[in-house]
Design a protein around this motif. Structure first.
Motif, mmCIF file in Angstrom:
data_model
loop_
_atom_site.group_PDB
_atom_site.id
_atom_site.type_symbol
_atom_site.label_atom_id
_atom_site.label_comp_id
_atom_site.label_asym_id
_atom_site.label_seq_id
_atom_site.Cartn_x
_atom_site.Cartn_y
_atom_site.Cartn_z
ATOM 1 N N GLU A 88 -22.928 113.415 -7.288
ATOM 2 C CA GLU A 88 -23.473 114.223 -6.198
ATOM 3 C C GLU A 88 -24.619 115.055 -6.749
ATOM 4 O O GLU A 88 -24.570 115.525 -7.888
ATOM 5 C CB GLU A 88 -22.399 115.156 -5.614
ATOM 6 N N LYS A 89 -25.644 115.256 -5.953
ATOM 7 C CA LYS A 89 -26.798 116.043 -6.367
ATOM 8 C C LYS A 89 -26.364 117.477 -6.661
ATOM 9 O O LYS A 89 -25.599 118.071 -5.911
ATOM 10 C CB LYS A 89 -27.844 116.018 -5.246
ATOM 11 N N SER A 90 -26.845 118.013 -7.783
ATOM 12 C CA SER A 90 -26.519 119.370 -8.187
ATOM 13 C C SER A 90 -27.756 120.013 -8.806
ATOM 14 O O SER A 90 -28.410 119.405 -9.661
ATOM 15 C CB SER A 90 -25.380 119.365 -9.213
ATOM 16 N N GLU A 91 -28.067 121.221 -8.386
ATOM 17 C CA GLU A 91 -29.258 121.904 -8.886
ATOM 18 C C GLU A 91 -29.177 122.207 -10.374
ATOM 19 O O GLU A 91 -30.192 122.248 -11.058
ATOM 20 C CB GLU A 91 -29.484 123.201 -8.116
ATOM 21 N N GLU A 134 -32.772 106.359 -6.186
ATOM 22 C CA GLU A 134 -33.872 105.895 -5.321
ATOM 23 C C GLU A 134 -33.406 105.579 -3.904
ATOM 24 O O GLU A 134 -34.147 105.755 -2.950
ATOM 25 C CB GLU A 134 -34.541 104.671 -5.928
ATOM 26 N N LYS A 135 -32.157 105.131 -3.758
ATOM 27 C CA LYS A 135 -31.651 104.720 -2.444
ATOM 28 C C LYS A 135 -30.991 105.859 -1.678
ATOM 29 O O LYS A 135 -30.890 105.808 -0.457
ATOM 30 C CB LYS A 135 -30.657 103.573 -2.609
ATOM 31 N N ASP A 136 -30.509 106.885 -2.386
ATOM 32 C CA ASP A 136 -29.796 107.999 -1.753
ATOM 33 C C ASP A 136 -30.211 109.291 -2.440
ATOM 34 O O ASP A 136 -29.728 109.613 -3.514
ATOM 35 C CB ASP A 136 -28.283 107.782 -1.878
ATOM 36 N N GLN A 137 -31.114 110.027 -1.824
ATOM 37 C CA GLN A 137 -31.669 111.244 -2.411
ATOM 38 C C GLN A 137 -30.656 112.381 -2.545
ATOM 39 O O GLN A 137 -30.964 113.429 -3.102
ATOM 40 C CB GLN A 137 -32.870 111.718 -1.588
ATOM 41 N N GLU A 138 -29.449 112.191 -2.036
ATOM 42 C CA GLU A 138 -28.382 113.187 -2.203
ATOM 43 C C GLU A 138 -27.528 112.899 -3.433
ATOM 44 O O GLU A 138 -26.581 113.616 -3.718
ATOM 45 C CB GLU A 138 -27.504 113.247 -0.949
ATOM 46 N N LYS A 139 -27.858 111.831 -4.148
ATOM 47 C CA LYS A 139 -27.131 111.442 -5.375
ATOM 48 C C LYS A 139 -28.079 111.500 -6.562
ATOM 49 O O LYS A 139 -29.297 111.390 -6.421
ATOM 50 C CB LYS A 139 -26.584 110.016 -5.249
#
Length: 57
Positions: free
Chosen positions: A15-18, A44-49
């Motif tokens: 998961e995306k984390s700052e 590249e396919k899921d900007q939230e990952k």
């Protein structure tokens, strides 16, 4: 000049984390003498990952 061979050992999607880049930076600073390098990129396919990759140099 000799080129370094870089081999991806494993990748994991997270998961995306700052703050995750801080962990990657710390790993790179600490383990570079052991011929390890760590990368972090947005998927590249899921900007939230994010994709975390471990390389051997």
């Amino acid at each position: 000049m000799e080129k370094k061979h870089i081999e991806a050992l494993t990748s994991v999607k997270l998961e995306k984390s700052e703050d995750l880049y801080k962990v990657v930076d710390s790993l790179n600073r600490t383990l570079k003498e052991r011929n390890l390098m760590f990368g972090l990129a947005l998927d590249e396919k899921d900007q939230e990952k994010m994709v975390f990759t471990i390389y051997e140099t």
